[in-house]
Design a protein around this motif. Sequence first.
Motif, PDB file in Angstrom:
ATOM      1  N   THR A   6      51.624  33.145  72.137  1.00  0.00           N
ATOM      2  CA  THR A   6      52.454  33.823  71.157  1.00  0.00           C
ATOM      3  C   THR A   6      52.275  33.170  69.810  1.00  0.00           C
ATOM      4  N   ARG A   7      52.843  33.807  68.792  1.00  0.00           N
ATOM      5  CA  ARG A   7      52.688  33.300  67.449  1.00  0.00           C
ATOM      6  C   ARG A   7      53.563  32.094  67.187  1.00  0.00           C
ATOM      7  N   ARG A   8      54.781  32.099  67.690  1.00  0.00           N
ATOM      8  CA  ARG A   8      55.743  31.046  67.348  1.00  0.00           C
ATOM      9  C   ARG A   8      56.029  30.082  68.493  1.00  0.00           C
ATOM     10  N   ALA A   9      55.840  30.509  69.717  1.00  0.00           N
ATOM     11  CA  ALA A   9      56.199  29.647  70.827  1.00  0.00           C
ATOM     12  C   ALA A   9      55.188  29.792  71.950  1.00  0.00           C
ATOM     13  N   THR A  10      54.902  28.690  72.652  1.00  0.00           N
ATOM     14  CA  THR A  10      53.948  28.730  73.741  1.00  0.00           C
ATOM     15  C   THR A  10      54.614  29.298  74.980  1.00  0.00           C
ATOM     16  N   THR A 225      56.485  38.235  66.264  1.00  0.00           N
ATOM     17  CA  THR A 225      55.922  37.424  67.329  1.00  0.00           C
ATOM     18  C   THR A 225      55.057  38.301  68.210  1.00  0.00           C
ATOM     19  N   VAL A 226      53.783  37.974  68.278  1.00  0.00           N
ATOM     20  CA  VAL A 226      52.823  38.826  68.974  1.00  0.00           C
ATOM     21  C   VAL A 226      51.958  38.000  69.922  1.00  0.00           C
ATOM     22  N   PRO A 227      51.416  38.624  70.971  1.00  0.00           N
ATOM     23  CA  PRO A 227      50.497  37.906  71.860  1.00  0.00           C
ATOM     24  C   PRO A 227      49.137  37.740  71.209  1.00  0.00           C
ATOM     25  N   TRP A 270      50.813  29.280  66.974  1.00  0.00           N
ATOM     26  CA  TRP A 270      50.267  29.732  65.713  1.00  0.00           C
ATOM     27  C   TRP A 270      51.329  30.278  64.781  1.00  0.00           C
ATOM     28  N   GLY A 271      51.087  30.121  63.480  1.00  0.00           N
ATOM     29  CA  GLY A 271      51.952  30.709  62.472  1.00  0.00           C
ATOM     30  C   GLY A 271      52.361  29.702  61.422  1.00  0.00           C
ATOM     31  N   GLN A 275      47.953  30.311  58.246  1.00  0.00           N
ATOM     32  CA  GLN A 275      47.713  30.880  59.561  1.00  0.00           C
ATOM     33  C   GLN A 275      48.307  32.283  59.711  1.00  0.00           C
ATOM     34  N   ASP A 276      49.359  32.614  58.949  1.00  0.00           N
ATOM     35  CA  ASP A 276      50.020  33.910  59.109  1.00  0.00           C
ATOM     36  C   ASP A 276      49.034  35.071  58.997  1.00  0.00           C
ATOM     37  N   ALA A 277      48.208  35.036  57.971  1.00  0.00           N
ATOM     38  CA  ALA A 277      47.242  36.112  57.770  1.00  0.00           C
ATOM     39  C   ALA A 277      46.249  36.157  58.921  1.00  0.00           C
ATOM     40  N   GLY A 278      45.808  35.007  59.399  1.00  0.00           N
ATOM     41  CA  GLY A 278      44.884  34.954  60.517  1.00  0.00           C
ATOM     42  C   GLY A 278      45.486  35.515  61.792  1.00  0.00           C
ATOM     43  N   VAL A 279      46.748  35.195  62.042  1.00  0.00           N
ATOM     44  CA  VAL A 279      47.440  35.707  63.227  1.00  0.00           C
ATOM     45  C   VAL A 279      47.517  37.227  63.184  1.00  0.00           C
TER      46      VAL A 279
END
Length: 551
Positions: A6-10, A225-227, A270-271, A275-279
Amino acid sequence: MTRTTTRRATTRAAVLTACAAMVVIGIQSGSATAGSDGSADATAIVLAPSERAAALKSAQSAAGSEAKALGLDDREKLVVRDVVKDADGTVHTRYERTFDGLPVLGGDLVVHKEKNGNHSVTKATNARITVTSTSAKVPASAAKKAALKVSAAHETSKVVAEDARKVVWAATGKPVLAWETVVTGVQQDGTPSEMRVVTDAATGAELFSYETVHTGTGTGDYNGTVPLTTTANGSTFDLKDGMRGGHRTFDLNQGTSGTGTLFNDADDVWGGGRQDAGVDAHYGAAVTWDYYKNVHGRNGIRNDGVAAYSRVHYGDNYVNAFWSDSCFCMTYGDGSGNSKPLTALDIAAHEMTHGVTSNTAGLVYRGESGGLNEATSDIFAAAAEFHAGNSSDPGDYLVGEKIDIRGTGAPLRYMDKPSKDGNSADYWSSSLGRIDVHYSSGPANHFFYLLSEGSGAKTINGVSYNSPTYDGKAVSGIGIAKAEQVWYKALTAYMTSTTDYQGARTATLSAATDLYGAGSAEYQAVDAAWAAVNVKAGTSGKGGKGARSGS
């Protein structure tokens, strides 16, 4: 090793892999859920890369006999570009043509062979391909200079012209010997330019020119938050998607060339910051890949199982995003003040669909075919949004609705009534091919909305629509699930490089016949939706290219 995060949490990979699948097949709300997908018998089957390679090789080995069956001149050869196999055994083989060894631009065709032996063909031009001589009166150097002048007229800077290649130009009437020159440079807004200029080899006059870098606009950080699917790199992790053809996402660090730096993270959480744009770009690429794979059976943009790649943080204050065939990549700027990366989901799907169009119908990016090219990207961007089921960006028939590029909160384009943007056309007219392709896309976008949802006032996913018709007659929709199948089938099996609006009508009616049957309710809906945007039998600015005929 491939991981889904996920973007914010594993979260455990197994759980998020299931979540990733749900992003693609999540239940839609509103009337867009009406109807089932296309008939299983007429939809394309998924070919493994090795199977597709074998199909291409087999088709090429039979190209000589196919050329004879089509009655082509002995000097003409067929070069296989794509093979699509339907579940019912029908095979659609797309060819480019050569004449005395020269590429024929606008000479592409698709041969349709049914299991029972029935045989038909869709051609970009019905003109006989021949020229009196393949010796040019105007030298290649003169063609190169003429191309540079054309590029200068578009105020392109830092131009470099490649050596001209001799071709036969057949896209706009009687075939003529010509030179094609690719001029690279930078457009006024900072977008790279790859302009193709075609000049008459006898007179040096410009015959045609068009830009091959397709642009759009958007804003990043909208997906929540996305996979993500990432790949372990020692004790760290890269934004590399091993589940989807090896797609990679790079940070250009405000550069304008190369690939920059592959995004890497220490803990796979991630995030934040750059990194936001990359995510968001990585997620958009995954959604687009899954949409085409799960809905249409397409294995990547080229249908060969190989992913494109994404680049973010392009240039300085670059307020745009673009697809380029030459790098086979998607690129995003950071917007005004380098503070709003252009990585919205519909922008990603729109731009990557330009790659799909380039590798299928190859709709030339000018005139009515250019408008259909743009509309195709808008259509599948909307379809991808609906299928993603992302609550942070639910499906709608608005284009670029999250970017607020005008500062008013309004989207870039409206599919239910395109003229609401102040520039786009609601209906076809004979002057349509002379306006910007982003605005001549209007009637096709309007057609798709009407085919999906029908006319009149309604609310879908919280958005209000009120779609009119040219003649005031009501139109009933068949649901986006069926409408997207019709457009995709038409694009991949029946449209060609020169298809105009009349040709698109013919192509979608052929697709509806394949999928649902001649005279079916879906076929009638396609016919009614085209009439509602003033495209009827015999209505065309260029003679209805893309028609299907027996052979």
